[in-house]
Design a protein around this motif. Structure first.
Motif, PDB file in Angstrom:
ATOM      1  N   SER A 138       0.813  -1.211   0.000  1.00 56.93           N
ATOM      2  CA  SER A 138       0.000   0.000   0.000  1.00 56.93           C
ATOM      3  C   SER A 138       0.848   1.263   0.000  1.00 56.93           C
ATOM      4  O   SER A 138       0.502   2.259  -0.652  1.00 56.93           O
ATOM      5  CB  SER A 138      -0.940   0.001   1.218  1.00 56.93           C
ATOM      6  N   ALA A 139       1.967   1.240   0.718  1.00 59.41           N
ATOM      7  CA  ALA A 139       2.843   2.412   0.740  1.00 59.41           C
ATOM      8  C   ALA A 139       3.387   2.705  -0.643  1.00 59.41           C
ATOM      9  O   ALA A 139       3.544   3.871  -1.030  1.00 59.41           O
ATOM     10  CB  ALA A 139       3.984   2.198   1.737  1.00 59.41           C
ATOM     11  N   GLU A 140       3.667   1.657  -1.416  1.00 59.27           N
ATOM     12  CA  GLU A 140       4.181   1.881  -2.761  1.00 59.27           C
ATOM     13  C   GLU A 140       3.089   2.398  -3.691  1.00 59.27           C
ATOM     14  O   GLU A 140       3.366   3.180  -4.601  1.00 59.27           O
ATOM     15  CB  GLU A 140       4.811   0.612  -3.330  1.00 59.27           C
ATOM     16  N   VAL A 141       1.850   1.985  -3.470  1.00 59.69           N
ATOM     17  CA  VAL A 141       0.743   2.548  -4.244  1.00 59.69           C
ATOM     18  C   VAL A 141       0.735   4.065  -4.089  1.00 59.69           C
ATOM     19  O   VAL A 141       0.651   4.816  -5.076  1.00 59.69           O
ATOM     20  CB  VAL A 141      -0.616   1.968  -3.804  1.00 59.69           C
ATOM     21  N   ALA A 142       0.842   4.536  -2.848  1.00 56.57           N
ATOM     22  CA  ALA A 142       0.822   5.980  -2.592  1.00 56.57           C
ATOM     23  C   ALA A 142       2.024   6.672  -3.215  1.00 56.57           C
ATOM     24  O   ALA A 142       1.895   7.765  -3.782  1.00 56.57           O
ATOM     25  CB  ALA A 142       0.778   6.232  -1.086  1.00 56.57           C
ATOM     26  N   ALA A 143       3.205   6.048  -3.127  1.00 57.07           N
ATOM     27  CA  ALA A 143       4.408   6.662  -3.690  1.00 57.07           C
ATOM     28  C   ALA A 143       4.307   6.774  -5.207  1.00 57.07           C
ATOM     29  O   ALA A 143       4.684   7.800  -5.792  1.00 57.07           O
ATOM     30  CB  ALA A 143       5.640   5.838  -3.299  1.00 57.07           C
ATOM     31  N   ILE A 144       3.794   5.738  -5.854  1.00 59.95           N
ATOM     32  CA  ILE A 144       3.635   5.773  -7.307  1.00 59.95           C
ATOM     33  C   ILE A 144       2.580   6.796  -7.707  1.00 59.95           C
ATOM     34  O   ILE A 144       2.780   7.593  -8.633  1.00 59.95           O
ATOM     35  CB  ILE A 144       3.257   4.378  -7.841  1.00 59.95           C
ATOM     36  N   ARG A 145       1.461   6.789  -7.008  1.00 62.66           N
ATOM     37  CA  ARG A 145       0.356   7.677  -7.360  1.00 62.66           C
ATOM     38  C   ARG A 145       0.764   9.144  -7.273  1.00 62.66           C
ATOM     39  O   ARG A 145       0.312   9.980  -8.069  1.00 62.66           O
ATOM     40  CB  ARG A 145      -0.848   7.396  -6.452  1.00 62.66           C
ATOM     41  N   ALA A 146       1.644   9.466  -6.336  1.00 62.12           N
ATOM     42  CA  ALA A 146       2.087  10.853  -6.179  1.00 62.12           C
ATOM     43  C   ALA A 146       2.873  11.341  -7.396  1.00 62.12           C
ATOM     44  O   ALA A 146       2.881  12.545  -7.695  1.00 62.12           O
ATOM     45  CB  ALA A 146       2.942  10.986  -4.926  1.00 62.12           C
ATOM     46  N   LEU A 147       3.504  10.425  -8.110  1.00 57.94           N
ATOM     47  CA  LEU A 147       4.350  10.800  -9.245  1.00 57.94           C
ATOM     48  C   LEU A 147       3.707  10.503 -10.593  1.00 57.94           C
ATOM     49  O   LEU A 147       4.016  11.155 -11.591  1.00 57.94           O
ATOM     50  CB  LEU A 147       5.689  10.066  -9.152  1.00 57.94           C
ATOM     51  N   VAL A 148       2.855   9.492 -10.632  1.00 56.48           N
ATOM     52  CA  VAL A 148       2.220   9.073 -11.894  1.00 56.48           C
ATOM     53  C   VAL A 148       0.721   8.960 -11.642  1.00 56.48           C
ATOM     54  O   VAL A 148       0.181   7.865 -11.474  1.00 56.48           O
ATOM     55  CB  VAL A 148       2.799   7.729 -12.391  1.00 56.48           C
ATOM     56  N   PRO A 149       0.027  10.088 -11.598  1.00 57.23           N
ATOM     57  CA  PRO A 149      -1.374  10.076 -11.152  1.00 57.23           C
ATOM     58  C   PRO A 149      -2.368   9.470 -12.125  1.00 57.23           C
ATOM     59  O   PRO A 149      -3.473   9.118 -11.718  1.00 57.23           O
ATOM     60  CB  PRO A 149      -1.672  11.564 -10.920  1.00 57.23           C
ATOM     61  N   GLN A 150      -2.005   9.325 -13.385  1.00 58.54           N
ATOM     62  CA  GLN A 150      -2.998   8.945 -14.380  1.00 58.54           C
ATOM     63  C   GLN A 150      -2.926   7.488 -14.844  1.00 58.54           C
ATOM     64  O   GLN A 150      -3.662   7.096 -15.742  1.00 58.54           O
ATOM     65  CB  GLN A 150      -2.884   9.868 -15.603  1.00 58.54           C
ATOM     66  N   THR A 151      -2.059   6.690 -14.273  1.00 58.67           N
ATOM     67  CA  THR A 151      -1.899   5.307 -14.721  1.00 58.67           C
ATOM     68  C   THR A 151      -2.477   4.344 -13.691  1.00 58.67           C
ATOM     69  O   THR A 151      -2.252   4.512 -12.495  1.00 58.67           O
ATOM     70  CB  THR A 151      -0.400   4.991 -14.938  1.00 58.67           C
ATOM     71  N   PRO A 152      -3.234   3.325 -14.126  1.00 56.36           N
ATOM     72  CA  PRO A 152      -3.756   2.329 -13.169  1.00 56.36           C
ATOM     73  C   PRO A 152      -2.624   1.645 -12.402  1.00 56.36           C
ATOM     74  O   PRO A 152      -1.530   1.444 -12.940  1.00 56.36           O
ATOM     75  CB  PRO A 152      -4.489   1.334 -14.072  1.00 56.36           C
ATOM     76  N   ILE A 153      -2.903   1.282 -11.155  1.00 57.92           N
ATOM     77  CA  ILE A 153      -1.914   0.622 -10.299  1.00 57.92           C
ATOM     78  C   ILE A 153      -2.520  -0.662  -9.748  1.00 57.92           C
ATOM     79  O   ILE A 153      -3.609  -0.647  -9.161  1.00 57.92           O
ATOM     80  CB  ILE A 153      -1.474   1.528  -9.137  1.00 57.92           C
ATOM     81  N   ALA A 154      -1.804  -1.766  -9.934  1.00 52.54           N
ATOM     82  CA  ALA A 154      -2.212  -3.056  -9.379  1.00 52.54           C
ATOM     83  C   ALA A 154      -1.392  -3.347  -8.131  1.00 52.54           C
ATOM     84  O   ALA A 154      -0.167  -3.242  -8.152  1.00 52.54           O
ATOM     85  CB  ALA A 154      -2.010  -4.166 -10.409  1.00 52.54           C
ATOM     86  N   LEU A 155      -2.066  -3.679  -7.052  1.00 48.89           N
ATOM     87  CA  LEU A 155      -1.388  -4.034  -5.805  1.00 48.89           C
ATOM     88  C   LEU A 155      -1.235  -5.558  -5.749  1.00 48.89           C
ATOM     89  O   LEU A 155      -2.185  -6.284  -5.434  1.00 48.89           O
ATOM     90  CB  LEU A 155      -2.166  -3.521  -4.598  1.00 48.89           C
ATOM     91  N   ILE A 156      -0.049  -6.035  -6.108  1.00 48.13           N
ATOM     92  CA  ILE A 156       0.267  -7.468  -6.070  1.00 48.13           C
ATOM     93  C   ILE A 156       1.605  -7.623  -5.367  1.00 48.13           C
ATOM     94  O   ILE A 156       2.622  -7.122  -5.847  1.00 48.13           O
ATOM     95  CB  ILE A 156       0.353  -8.077  -7.483  1.00 48.13           C
ATOM     96  N   PRO A 157       1.659  -8.290  -4.235  1.00 44.88           N
ATOM     97  CA  PRO A 157       2.922  -8.387  -3.482  1.00 44.88           C
ATOM     98  C   PRO A 157       3.860  -9.427  -4.072  1.00 44.88           C
ATOM     99  O   PRO A 157       3.516 -10.165  -5.002  1.00 44.88           O
ATOM    100  CB  PRO A 157       2.435  -8.825  -2.097  1.00 44.88           C
ATOM    101  N   ASN A 158       5.062  -9.473  -3.538  1.00 41.11           N
ATOM    102  CA  ASN A 158       5.934 -10.621  -3.766  1.00 41.11           C
ATOM    103  C   ASN A 158       5.362 -11.816  -3.013  1.00 41.11           C
ATOM    104  O   ASN A 158       4.558 -11.671  -2.087  1.00 41.11           O
ATOM    105  CB  ASN A 158       7.353 -10.349  -3.274  1.00 41.11           C
ATOM    106  N   GLY A 159       5.787 -12.989  -3.392  1.00 38.66           N
ATOM    107  CA  GLY A 159       5.374 -14.189  -2.687  1.00 38.66           C
ATOM    108  C   GLY A 159       6.571 -14.885  -2.067  1.00 38.66           C
ATOM    109  O   GLY A 159       7.707 -14.418  -2.141  1.00 38.66           O
ATOM    110  N   VAL A 160       6.310 -16.027  -1.456  1.00 40.32           N
ATOM    111  CA  VAL A 160       7.388 -16.803  -0.843  1.00 40.32           C
ATOM    112  C   VAL A 160       6.968 -18.269  -0.819  1.00 40.32           C
ATOM    113  O   VAL A 160       5.782 -18.584  -0.685  1.00 40.32           O
ATOM    114  CB  VAL A 160       7.695 -16.297   0.583  1.00 40.32           C
ATOM    115  N   ALA A 161       7.935 -19.148  -0.992  1.00 37.31           N
ATOM    116  CA  ALA A 161       7.677 -20.583  -0.907  1.00 37.31           C
ATOM    117  C   ALA A 161       7.867 -21.043   0.536  1.00 37.31           C
ATOM    118  O   ALA A 161       8.817 -20.632   1.203  1.00 37.31           O
ATOM    119  CB  ALA A 161       8.627 -21.345  -1.830  1.00 37.31           C
ATOM    120  N   LEU A 162       6.959 -21.858   1.015  1.00 34.77           N
ATOM    121  CA  LEU A 162       7.062 -22.382   2.370  1.00 34.77           C
ATOM    122  C   LEU A 162       8.012 -23.581   2.387  1.00 34.77           C
ATOM    123  O   LEU A 162       7.828 -24.533   1.628  1.00 34.77           O
ATOM    124  CB  LEU A 162       5.692 -22.797   2.892  1.00 34.77           C
TER     125      LEU A 162
END
Length: 383
Positions: A138-162
């Motif tokens: 979510s923090a990166e969504v805000a950081a991106i939106r502040a600089l690139v306001p007109q482009t869609p943003i998908a919130l997809i995290p990194n994953g990890v193998a158990l």
């Protein structure tokens, strides 16, 4: 191009390098590609470092176009992949760009004037040309939106193998690199990653010096496992130890594959007091291995604190010393409970299978073959 399942060239991952030269990005792309194979997405991966620097941009663009992908998933900023991105978009290729934390305010403040120039020359055009941007938190969504306001943003995290918790699986691992230096029964607090000042290593060493007596009485060691500084950190620690400082600190080289699994399996805790991150793979891997974690807020894992899986570790020597004291004082049962909370959290929220399915939905939407996923935030004018 309306069916993701019909494509054999979707997506093409584009990044700088496939090894440690690209830090956590390389690990994330490798793991994502494997998960996408299991989701029948048939990804390919092209890196810029395979081409000579002087011809890199032209050769890289030609290689991407020759691969004829239906979509390019670009990882990281400030290098050849984003330099060629506007031309790829002009050639009709849909772009999904993942900055991987490189638009975080702290990250932007490093080499600020150079980045401002590059931003004006091509970086902003690259991001504006993307069909969508990917944020890891979510923090990166805000950081991106502040600089690139007109482009869609998908919130997809990194994953990890158990990892496999069976005793036989752990027995098959090689001994950790500190096996000859750390006595049996002593505990290791592990740092695992790139030796870079943004990781908070300076305040970590200062904080460790402040709690050295307590660490010795509790039989804890600080082991720094990583790469990227041509031996500078090891030299600094060695010099400090000649002065009688930084006892019970070891600096080890990088570990990959089974060797990395070994250090995670043998450690008793994990620390990452970063100034800036996207969503650190090392922290997710440590949590998957049930290691109680000391994490800064910049690691962008606030749910770890809520779940009781982590203690705060801000990159300030005084605050970090207090956090270290708190960890050192934990009982075996308390550390075990934190570790269990770590594994439960990543199993629920950071499965690579879940991430691969989210990318599948996103690619389909970008190509016009599916509904907009709920994790995609449209630009404000379209809300």
């Amino acid at each position: 191009m309306n069916s993701v399942s019909a494509s054999l060239h979707l997506p093409l991952h584009l990044s700088h390098a496939a090894d440690a030269a690209d830090g956590g990005i390389a690990s994330a792309v490798a793991e994502l590609s494997t998960a996408q194979e299991h989701a029948s997405l048939h990804p390919t991966w092209l890196t810029a470092d395979r081409f000579p620097p002087r011809q890199r941009d032209r050769a890289l663009r030609a290689a991407v176009l020759a691969a004829a992908p239906e979509l390019v998933h670009l990882h990281g900023l400030w290098r050849s992949p984003t330099r060629i991105a506007p031309r790829l978009a002009a050639a009709g290729l849909p772009l999904l760009i993942a900055p991987h934390g490189m638009l975080d305010p702290w990250a932007l403040a490093q080499s600020r004037w150079k980045k401002r120039l590059v931003w004006r020359l091509w970086e902003h055009r690259a991001l504006a040309a993307a069909s969508c941007l990917q944020a890891l938190c979510s923090a990166e969504v805000a950081a991106i939106r502040a600089l690139v306001p007109q482009t869609p943003i998908a919130l997809i995290p990194n994953g990890v193998a158990l990892p496999d918790r069976a005793p036989v699986a752990r027995m098959a691992l090689p001994p950790p690199p500190w096996a000859d230096a750390v006595p049996p029964g002593d505990r290791v607090l592990l740092f695992l990653g790139r030796f870079h000042h943004k990781k908070g290593l300076d305040p970590l060493l200062a904080a460790w010096q402040a709690v050295a007596a307590q660490a010795a009485s509790r039989r804890w060691w600080l082991v720094l496992v990583g790469y990227g500084d041509a031996g500078a950190l090891a030299s600094r620690v060695a010099a400090a130890q000649l002065r009688g400082e930084l006892p019970r600190v070891l600096v080890q080289g990088p570990c990959f594959g089974d060797d990395k699994a070994s250090v995670l399996a043998a450690a008793s805790g994990f620390v990452l007091p970063s100034f800036s991150e996207g969503l650190p793979m090392a922290a997710l891997e440590a949590m998957a291995h049930q290691l109680p974690c000391l994490l800064s807020g910049a690691c962008n894992l606030p749910e770890a604190f809520v779940a009781g899986a982590a203690l705060p570790a801000e990159p300030d020597p005084v605050a970090l010393a207090a956090s270290l004291q708190q960890l050192l004082a934990l009982s075996v049962a308390e550390r075990s409970a934190m570790g269990a909370a770590c594994r439960a959290l990543v199993a629920e929220r950071y499965s690579w299978l879940q991430v691969a399915q989210q990318t599948r939905q996103l690619y389909s939407w970008i190509l016009g073959g599916g509904a907009r996923p709920g994790f995609v935030e449209l630009r404000p004018s379209l809300l």
